[in-house]
Structures are given as C-alpha cells and as structure tokens.
Design an enzyme around this catalytic site. Structure first.
Site, mmCIF file in Angstrom:
data_model
loop_
_atom_site.group_PDB
_atom_site.id
_atom_site.type_symbol
_atom_site.label_atom_id
_atom_site.label_comp_id
_atom_site.label_asym_id
_atom_site.label_seq_id
_atom_site.Cartn_x
_atom_site.Cartn_y
_atom_site.Cartn_z
ATOM 1 C CD GLU A 109 14.173 -11.198 -8.837
ATOM 2 O OE1 GLU A 109 13.661 -10.276 -8.202
ATOM 3 O OE2 GLU A 109 14.049 -12.395 -8.525
ATOM 4 C CB ALA A 132 -0.909 -0.011 1.226
ATOM 5 C CE LYS A 133 6.340 1.466 3.625
ATOM 6 N NZ LYS A 133 7.023 1.059 4.858
ATOM 7 C CE LYS A 155 14.094 -14.311 -5.198
ATOM 8 N NZ LYS A 155 13.778 -12.938 -5.637
ATOM 9 C CG ASP A 158 1.100 -11.574 -13.480
ATOM 10 O OD1 ASP A 158 2.066 -10.791 -13.581
ATOM 11 O OD2 ASP A 158 1.216 -12.799 -13.567
ATOM 12 C CG HIS A 159 3.795 -6.657 -10.481
ATOM 13 N ND1 HIS A 159 3.886 -7.737 -9.644
ATOM 14 C CD2 HIS A 159 5.062 -6.328 -10.818
ATOM 15 C CE1 HIS A 159 5.163 -8.037 -9.487
ATOM 16 N NE2 HIS A 159 5.890 -7.210 -10.176
ATOM 17 C CG ASP A 219 -8.178 -9.111 13.606
ATOM 18 O OD1 ASP A 219 -8.361 -9.800 12.566
ATOM 19 O OD2 ASP A 219 -7.412 -9.445 14.509
ATOM 20 C CG ASP A 265 8.406 -15.271 -6.212
ATOM 21 O OD1 ASP A 265 7.393 -14.715 -5.744
ATOM 22 O OD2 ASP A 265 9.489 -14.672 -6.402
ATOM 23 C CG HIS A 307 5.305 -12.583 -12.550
ATOM 24 N ND1 HIS A 307 4.121 -11.929 -12.316
ATOM 25 C CD2 HIS A 307 5.949 -12.611 -11.356
ATOM 26 C CE1 HIS A 307 4.057 -11.576 -11.035
ATOM 27 N NE2 HIS A 307 5.156 -11.987 -10.439
ATOM 28 C CE LYS A 358 4.042 -12.704 -6.960
ATOM 29 N NZ LYS A 358 5.308 -12.994 -7.502
HETATM 30 P P1 NAD Z 1 2.573 -6.531 4.543
HETATM 31 O O1 NAD Z 1 2.821 -7.642 5.494
HETATM 32 O O2 NAD Z 1 3.514 -5.384 4.490
HETATM 33 O O3 NAD Z 1 1.137 -5.903 4.829
HETATM 34 C C1 NAD Z 1 0.037 -6.682 5.167
HETATM 35 C C2 NAD Z 1 -1.061 -5.816 5.752
HETATM 36 O O4 NAD Z 1 -2.041 -6.702 6.252
HETATM 37 C C3 NAD Z 1 -0.654 -4.903 6.889
HETATM 38 O O5 NAD Z 1 -1.328 -3.668 6.726
HETATM 39 C C4 NAD Z 1 -1.192 -5.628 8.127
HETATM 40 O O6 NAD Z 1 -1.519 -4.764 9.165
HETATM 41 C C5 NAD Z 1 -2.418 -6.255 7.540
HETATM 42 N N1 NAD Z 1 -2.908 -7.388 8.337
HETATM 43 C C6 NAD Z 1 -2.280 -8.531 8.652
HETATM 44 N N2 NAD Z 1 -3.073 -9.306 9.432
HETATM 45 C C7 NAD Z 1 -4.243 -8.622 9.594
HETATM 46 C C8 NAD Z 1 -5.458 -8.868 10.294
HETATM 47 N N3 NAD Z 1 -5.677 -9.992 10.990
HETATM 48 N N4 NAD Z 1 -6.412 -7.926 10.219
HETATM 49 C C9 NAD Z 1 -6.237 -6.791 9.522
HETATM 50 N N5 NAD Z 1 -5.124 -6.495 8.834
HETATM 51 C C10 NAD Z 1 -4.134 -7.403 8.887
HETATM 52 O O7 NAD Z 1 2.372 -7.218 3.112
HETATM 53 P P2 NAD Z 1 2.536 -6.539 1.673
HETATM 54 O O8 NAD Z 1 3.936 -6.661 1.232
HETATM 55 O O9 NAD Z 1 1.914 -5.187 1.682
HETATM 56 O O10 NAD Z 1 1.709 -7.526 0.733
HETATM 57 C C11 NAD Z 1 0.295 -7.531 0.654
HETATM 58 C C12 NAD Z 1 -0.146 -8.528 -0.393
HETATM 59 O O11 NAD Z 1 0.385 -8.174 -1.650
HETATM 60 C C13 NAD Z 1 0.313 -9.949 -0.136
HETATM 61 O O12 NAD Z 1 -0.687 -10.822 -0.615
HETATM 62 C C14 NAD Z 1 1.555 -10.083 -0.994
HETATM 63 O O13 NAD Z 1 1.775 -11.419 -1.376
HETATM 64 C C15 NAD Z 1 1.166 -9.233 -2.174
HETATM 65 N N6 NAD Z 1 2.292 -8.681 -2.922
HETATM 66 C C16 NAD Z 1 3.136 -7.775 -2.356
HETATM 67 C C17 NAD Z 1 4.164 -7.229 -3.101
HETATM 68 C C18 NAD Z 1 5.095 -6.185 -2.525
HETATM 69 O O14 NAD Z 1 5.881 -5.663 -3.309
HETATM 70 N N7 NAD Z 1 5.059 -5.846 -1.265
HETATM 71 C C19 NAD Z 1 4.351 -7.615 -4.434
HETATM 72 C C20 NAD Z 1 3.455 -8.544 -4.985
HETATM 73 C C21 NAD Z 1 2.440 -9.054 -4.220
#
Ligand code: NAD
Length: 487
Positions: A218, A16-17, A342, A179-180, A87, A237, A242, A150
């Site tokens: 990578e 998200a961030k 990798k 699928d980004h 939650d 992965d 991909h 994914k």
């Molecule tokens: P993260 O662990 O940083 O964030 C997970 C979020 O889920 C957090 O906001 C956490 O507070 C919340 N969370 C966990 N348990 C919870 C609960 N019981 N109730 C409410 N909220 C809860 O993970 P991320 O890296 O942001 O990834 C999120 C998704 O995206 C995953 O499915 C991951 O596989 C996928 N993804 C991430 C990336 C990446 O670049 N970070 C890339 C591809 C896919």
C-alpha cells in the site's frame, strides 16, 4: 432465494455506509435479492425510519457502484429498511428488536430466515451472539446465520476463546467469517484458472514452478487507525488472514468440478502442510519493518513513529515479509515468499509464479532468457500476465521477453462485498474462512508474534516510498531468486 430478514448491527458505521448498503442496493438492482426482503438497521443513535432511509440514500449516492437513477427503484429498495435503536450490551433492547422483526416477518410473509451481520467492533461479537440466543432471536423456524468481519481474535488463544463463545449460540455452518480478499473477483477466479486450464494445471507443482511470490503493498500509511494498528501491526492486520488466504487460493489442487467442500478440504490440507516455524527460526525466515520518513509520489511523508496516536518508540511492524514452505507432494521445496507493507512505492496486490528454467542448457543462449512468469494482479487493476521468451528477427534474432495479458473490465465488476453477501444469503461458504482455517493460520503465526513481542528479530526501518527493507530481498537471494518485477 429464500425470503430473508437482514439484521445489521453497526448500521450507522463506516463499513455499513461505504460497503454494506451499496452492496445490498446493487444486488437489489441486479435482482439478486429475494422478492421479500427486510432490512433492520441497528445503532445507538436515534433515527426515525424515514430519517434512516434518507441516511442510507445518501450513502448510496456517495458510495454505490451504480448511482441511484430511477427514483421508483430506489424507493422500493429503501422501503425494505427499518431502523431500531439498540445498545448492543442492553439485554432488554433485544426483546423489542425481536418484536419488530416478527412484525415485519408477518407483514411481508417472510419465514423466519434471519441473517445477523455484525459490523461492529470485535469486542461486541460474543455479547451480541449470546444476546441473540437468550432473547429468542435465534430460535427461528427457518435458518439463522451470522456474518462477522475480521479480526477473529488477537492471537491463537483469544481466537479460540472467541470461537468458543460464538459456538454457544451458532453452529459452525451458520457462521460466515468475511475475509474481503476472498471476495475479490480475481481471487475468486484463481481456482478456476488453474483447475480448468490443463496448461496450467499440468505445470502447477514443484516439477515446473521455482517459487511463488505474493505481494500486498500500500502507499498509504496508518491514517486514522493508529489506536487499532499499534496493537495489531501488519502481521495481524494483513498476514494472518489475507496473505495466508491468498497463499491457499494459489496453491490449491482442485478437480475441475469445484465445490465448497473440496475448496475447504484443500485449504485445510495446505495449512496443515505449512512448515511450522519455531520462535528461533522466525529470525531466519521472517523480516519485520517499519516505515520511516520519505517520499510518496513526490510528497514528503512522516515516519510511522511521528504519526498521530503512535508511540514515539513504537516497535509495531508496518511491513512483514516471510519465506514459507508447503511440505506436501506438490509443493515440496518450492519457496513461497509473502510480503505486505504500508507506505511502499506502489499500491499493488499480486501473485507471481516463477517457472523453472529447465531448458537453459540446450539453447545455449540462456543468458538472454528471462524466466516464464505468470502474474495475477488483484488490485488496483485485475489482470493476468504471462511473460514468455521470443526471438526478435528485427534485432538479429535476439531473444526478448514478451508479455501476453488479459485484463478484466473493472468498471463492470461487482465489489467484493456484493459477491460475499450474495453467497452468504444463499448459504454458500466457499469464499468464507472456516474456523479450522482461522485456527491453523493463527497456529502458524503465533511463534512469529512471540518472536516480535520479545524482539528476537530486528525491526528494519525502510524509507517511505521504497520496496521495503533490504532484508526482504535477501530472503529470496538465499535461493538465487528476486522479487518480480525487477526492483
Ligand atoms: P465504526 O466504528 O465506523 O462503526 C461501528 C458501529 O458500531 C457504529 O454504527 C456504532 O454506532 C456501533 N456501535 C458501537 N458501540 C455500540 C454499542 N454499544 N451498541 C450499539 N452499537 C454500537 O466501525 P466500522 O469501520 O464500520 O467497522 C465495523 C467492523 O468491521 C469492525 O469489526 C471492523 O474491524 C470491521 N472492518 C471494517 C472495515 C472498514 O473498511 N471500515 C474493513 C474491514 C473490517
């Protein structure tokens, strides 16, 4: 575009961030969001709305492609955002969430169009989807959609179970599976490149193409993701999703007018035409590898088995190469080589199409000629290169390879998440993975997973900073080919 409520589960997480808020902000700046737009961020932490808006602002300052400049525009954007602590497993919490969404819909005069984005670990996908249904959040007078990331399952069986659970709460056409790689501008360009250029379209078959090579390498290792990666490996992965998506996007045969429906039909046709491997065949057509210690750009790096969180005897694949065949009219007998790994020598995602050398005999001096290669570079830069042969009169008329290339200006390019979120908001699923694609991809991969689990294939150790195990070169040498560029 319809006014929308964007409900973001996992809004305090990494994705998200780094990606989702910056994507929304850039869409906002480009006026690609609807006039009335409400964002509800969800997470376990407690934040007031103002605190959460400040958190989002920080993420934009750090990660957004365009940095916030005009304070007024930034505030206007942040003002759309509210936070609600939830939650996701807690049933009662959803009642309050529904109330908040309805209040905002009323205040902003938004019809009940709700986009649920699950940026959370996949084990929460089904519980959230069913809570959305039970709580009434999904009973909208407008539309509802679900975006998930994914991995979609861990194998064929678990993917089917997950899909079954999601389908209790959302229809297939309401589910947008990201699928980004499908959001990368050069991947989105592939279909047009072939369909809109008669020059390429005419050559796009086994008549003129000798082989196709798809690489995603990578230089980084497993980093902090050992817990996940030990259960996934490169095959889950990268390959199942991909890499197979890149193959489909490359091999498609489309009319010049491209629609969501014909892209989908073509992809499904290609996956159905992929020659299946038995568990036994896997050893002849698939190579698995794992990085050992080595050197990446002058820096010594540890072996995979020495990385924190990795089992000292781990058999996890950090590299997979495979030779595939599409048994259809256009691609019959054209080998397709895919590899991903990798800790490789370079960071590069690219597709190389090698053309047949049909005029070898008439020219006589064929030894000097190199094959025509069309390379579509997807990452880190985005460019198309065509290698041709040309006579150099300054060198006694010797034949030499020349390169024609076209580069996209990456600095101006929208990010994958911007393009994908924009499409999902419009309801266009062209660049999302349909369930049938996901299932067919798992079906192809499943015997390979089993062959890996039963150690029916050797695990080749390759030094970090190399092009992967030598066995991956043999896959091509068996048909008289090699990886390009020359390695
Ligand atoms: P993260 O662990 O940083 O964030 C997970 C979020 O889920 C957090 O906001 C956490 O507070 C919340 N969370 C966990 N348990 C919870 C609960 N019981 N109730 C409410 N909220 C809860 O993970 P991320 O890296 O942001 O990834 C999120 C998704 O995206 C995953 O499915 C991951 O596989 C996928 N993804 C991430 C990336 C990446 O670049 N970070 C890339 C591809 C896919």
């Amino acid at each position: 575009m319809d006014p929308i409520t964007f409900v973001l589960f996992g809004s305090t997480g990494d994705l998200a961030k780094r990606k989702i808020f910056p994507a929304l902000y850039n869409l906002f700046l480009e006026q690609k969001l609807p006039q009335s737009f409400s964002v509800i961020g969800l997470g376990r932490k407690t934040f007031t709305d103002a605190e959460f808006q400040h958190y989002v602002e920080q993420s934009l300052r750090t990660f957004s492609r365009r940095k916030p400049e005009a304070q007024e525009r930034l505030e206007e954007f942040l003002d759309c955002i509210r936070y609600y602590a939830l939650d996701v497993t807690n049933k009662e919490g959803y009642v309050g969430l529904l109330k908040l969404i309805q209040e905002r819909e009323e205040q902003l005069n938004i019809p009940e169009n709700r986009m649920f984005y699950l940026s959370v670990a996949p084990e929460f996908f089904d519980v959230i989807a069913s809570r959305i249904k039970e709580s009434g959040l999904g009973d909208t007078k407008g539309w509802k959609r679900l975006i998930i990331e994914k991995p979609f399952g861990h194998d064929l069986q678990s993917a089917r179970e997950l899909n079954h659970k999601l389908s209790q709460s959302f229809e297939e056409d309401e589910i947008f599976r990201i699928d980004h790689y499908l959001g990368k501008p050069m991947v989105q360009n592939l279909e047009t490149l072939v369909a809109a250029n008669p020059l390429l379209k005419a050559l796009w078959s086994n008549q003129y193409i000798a082989n196709i090579q798809i690489t995603a390498s990578e230089t980084v290792g497993v980093e902090e993701r050992a817990g996940y990666y030990e259960t996934a490996g490169a095959i889950r992965d990268m390959f199942q999703n991909h890499m197979l998506q890149l193959l489909m996007m490359t091999a498609m045969h489309l009319p010049a007018r491209i629609t969501e429906k014909n892209v989908r039909q073509q992809k499904i046709h290609l996956l159905k035409s992929l020659r299946r491997l038995s568990k036994k065949d896997a050893a002849n057509h698939v190579v698995r590898g794992q990085y050992g210690a080595g050197d990446i750009q002058g820096q010594a790096v540890a072996a995979y088995r020495e990385e924190p969180g990795v089992d000292a005897f781990s058999m996890t694949d950090t590299f997979v190469a495979a030779r595939l065949w599409i048994d259809d009219f256009f691609w019959n007998e054209v080998p397709i080589y895919i590899r991903t790994g990798k800790r490789m020598k370079e960071k590069s995602t690219r597709i190389t199409v090698e053309f047949k050398d049909r005029f070898k005999e008439p020219y006589g001096n064929a030894n000097q000629a190199v094959p025509n290669l069309l390379t579509i570079q997807i990452n880190p830069d985005e460019k198309i290169t065509l290698q041709l042969n040309s006579k150099n009169l300054l060198h006694n008329g010797q034949m030499e390879p020349v390169m024609m290339d076209f580069s996209m200006d990456a600095s101006q390019m929208p990010e994958a998440y911007e393009l994908l979120i924009f499409d999902a908001l419009r309801g266009d699923a062209t660049f999302f993975a349909h369930w049938e694609e996901v299932e067919l991809a798992w079906e192809w991969v499943q015997p390979v997973l089993e062959a890996f689990a039963e150690n029916q294939l050797p695990l080749h150790l390759y030094p970090s900073g190399s092009y992967g195990p030598a066995a991956a070169h043999r896959l091509l040498e068996e048909q008289g080919f090699r990886w390009w560029p020359d390695e």
